[in-house]
Scaffold this motif. Structure first.
Motif, mmCIF file in Angstrom:
data_model
loop_
_atom_site.group_PDB
_atom_site.id
_atom_site.type_symbol
_atom_site.label_atom_id
_atom_site.label_comp_id
_atom_site.label_asym_id
_atom_site.label_seq_id
_atom_site.Cartn_x
_atom_site.Cartn_y
_atom_site.Cartn_z
ATOM 1 N N THR A 25 -3.675 5.650 7.913
ATOM 2 C CA THR A 25 -4.156 4.314 7.575
ATOM 3 C C THR A 25 -5.276 4.349 6.541
ATOM 4 O O THR A 25 -5.615 3.324 5.960
ATOM 5 C CB THR A 25 -4.678 3.593 8.828
ATOM 6 O OG1 THR A 25 -5.753 4.358 9.385
ATOM 7 C CG2 THR A 25 -3.590 3.440 9.862
ATOM 8 N N GLY A 28 -4.694 4.996 1.819
ATOM 9 C CA GLY A 28 -4.754 3.984 0.776
ATOM 10 C C GLY A 28 -6.097 3.914 0.090
ATOM 11 O O GLY A 28 -6.188 3.519 -1.076
ATOM 12 N N SER A 76 -6.019 -9.336 2.684
ATOM 13 C CA SER A 76 -6.354 -7.968 3.104
ATOM 14 C C SER A 76 -5.519 -7.544 4.302
ATOM 15 O O SER A 76 -5.069 -6.398 4.381
ATOM 16 C CB SER A 76 -7.843 -7.888 3.453
ATOM 17 O OG SER A 76 -8.642 -8.270 2.362
ATOM 18 N N SER A 79 -2.067 -6.692 3.053
ATOM 19 C CA SER A 79 -2.065 -5.416 2.325
ATOM 20 C C SER A 79 -2.124 -4.239 3.283
ATOM 21 O O SER A 79 -1.401 -3.244 3.118
ATOM 22 C CB SER A 79 -3.246 -5.366 1.356
ATOM 23 O OG SER A 79 -3.233 -6.456 0.476
ATOM 24 N N MET A 80 -2.973 -4.331 4.299
ATOM 25 C CA MET A 80 -3.124 -3.229 5.245
ATOM 26 C C MET A 80 -1.845 -3.003 6.052
ATOM 27 O O MET A 80 -1.378 -1.866 6.195
ATOM 28 C CB MET A 80 -4.283 -3.520 6.193
ATOM 29 C CG MET A 80 -4.512 -2.427 7.226
ATOM 30 S SD MET A 80 -5.806 -2.839 8.395
ATOM 31 C CE MET A 80 -5.697 -1.425 9.497
ATOM 32 N N ASN A 84 0.662 0.323 5.918
ATOM 33 C CA ASN A 84 0.964 1.114 7.111
ATOM 34 C C ASN A 84 2.454 1.107 7.439
ATOM 35 O O ASN A 84 2.994 2.116 7.905
ATOM 36 C CB ASN A 84 0.164 0.587 8.309
ATOM 37 C CG ASN A 84 -1.304 0.915 8.217
ATOM 38 O OD1 ASN A 84 -1.677 1.970 7.733
ATOM 39 N ND2 ASN A 84 -2.154 0.005 8.650
ATOM 40 N N SER A 97 1.703 1.321 12.705
ATOM 41 C CA SER A 97 2.034 -0.077 12.986
ATOM 42 C C SER A 97 3.089 -0.227 14.072
ATOM 43 O O SER A 97 3.417 -1.357 14.446
ATOM 44 C CB SER A 97 2.510 -0.774 11.711
ATOM 45 O OG SER A 97 3.585 -0.081 11.127
ATOM 46 N N LEU A 106 -5.526 -5.938 15.472
ATOM 47 C CA LEU A 106 -5.549 -6.891 14.359
ATOM 48 C C LEU A 106 -5.414 -8.333 14.842
ATOM 49 O O LEU A 106 -6.106 -9.227 14.360
ATOM 50 C CB LEU A 106 -4.424 -6.575 13.377
ATOM 51 C CG LEU A 106 -4.494 -5.231 12.653
ATOM 52 C CD1 LEU A 106 -3.235 -5.028 11.814
ATOM 53 C CD2 LEU A 106 -5.724 -5.159 11.770
ATOM 54 N N SER A 210 4.989 -7.772 7.452
ATOM 55 C CA SER A 210 3.585 -7.922 7.037
ATOM 56 C C SER A 210 3.337 -9.335 6.524
ATOM 57 O O SER A 210 2.274 -9.926 6.787
ATOM 58 C CB SER A 210 3.236 -6.888 5.964
ATOM 59 O OG SER A 210 4.130 -6.964 4.875
#
Length: 225
Positions: A25, A28, A76, A79-80, A84, A97, A106, A210
């Motif tokens: 994670t 990136g 954000s 993107s995260m 993942n 994930s 999250l 996502s």
């Protein structure tokens, strides 16, 4: 059998007894700073156009009463999760994930912060959400119960949806891959084509999930204003 099947998702990588499972994670962070001192590449131009599109869409979903910059947290988040999800498609990389540890981390703080802000600042508005407009008086007590339960399970549905979709495709690819040693040359060719198609499908699922996670989080945020 089931224990062995799901063992592909178990954390296993380590260095000097220090777990490296969640290190994927952070990979990136090695690539993100490059945009600050390199000339913009096609990758950066494409990524910026995607982020601008998401910003405009999230801004529309949040409405005119949203605070400036409130879309950044959801961009954000997108993107995260996207990063993942894609990292999990590479061999020998821990799919973070696909674990509720990450997805609940999250979803739960976001939902709790929305609820605290909404009930403290817009109490009447939050009560009004418990009874949809046009509900007959006799059904109001039942609608309050239903809306309360649906509100309470939101972080769980967000987390489980992402986890289940990540696990499902990976399990199917693992099951098909384990049969390769017992197949003929013709069937191995068919298996390779099937695996490539599944990999393309999983890439699409990684993007869609996502996006769904970020959009639903945005919608939950828009309901408290």
């Amino acid at each position: 059998m089931m224990t062995n099947l799901f063992s592909v998702f178990d954390p296993s990588s380590s260095l000097m007894n220090i777990s490296l499972n969640w290190l994927s994670t952070l990979i990136g962070l090695l690539m993100i700073p490059s945009m600050y001192w390199f000339m913009p590449s096609r990758y950066h131009i494409m990524w910026n156009s995607i982020l601008n599109t998401l910003h405009n869409e999230f801004k529309t979903l949040l409405g005119p009463s949203a605070y400036n910059g409130s879309t950044l947290i959801f961009i954000s988040l997108f993107s995260m999760i996207l990063f993942n999800n894609f990292m999990g498609l590479f061999p020998y990389i821990f799919t973070s994930s696909s674990h509720l540890t990450l997805t609940l981390t999250l979803a739960l703080p976001l939902w709790i912060s929305f609820m605290i802000y909404g009930w403290l600042n817009n109490t009447n508005h939050m009560f009004a959400h418990l009874v949809p407009q046009g509900t007959p008086a006799i059904l109001m007590p039942f609608m309050v119960c239903i809306e309360t339960i649906s509100n309470m399970i939101r972080p769980g549905t967000l987390a489980v949806r992402l986890t289940a979709n990540m696990i499902a495709g990976h399990l199917l690819m693992t099951l098909l891959g384990n049969t390769g040693s017992s197949l003929s040359s013709l069937m191995i060719g068919i298996l390779l084509i099937t695996q490539i198609l599944l990999l393309m499908l999983e890439s699409a699922v990684a993007i869609i999930q996502s996006y769904v996670f970020a959009v639903l989080s945005t919608l939950y945020s828009s309901e408290i204003n």
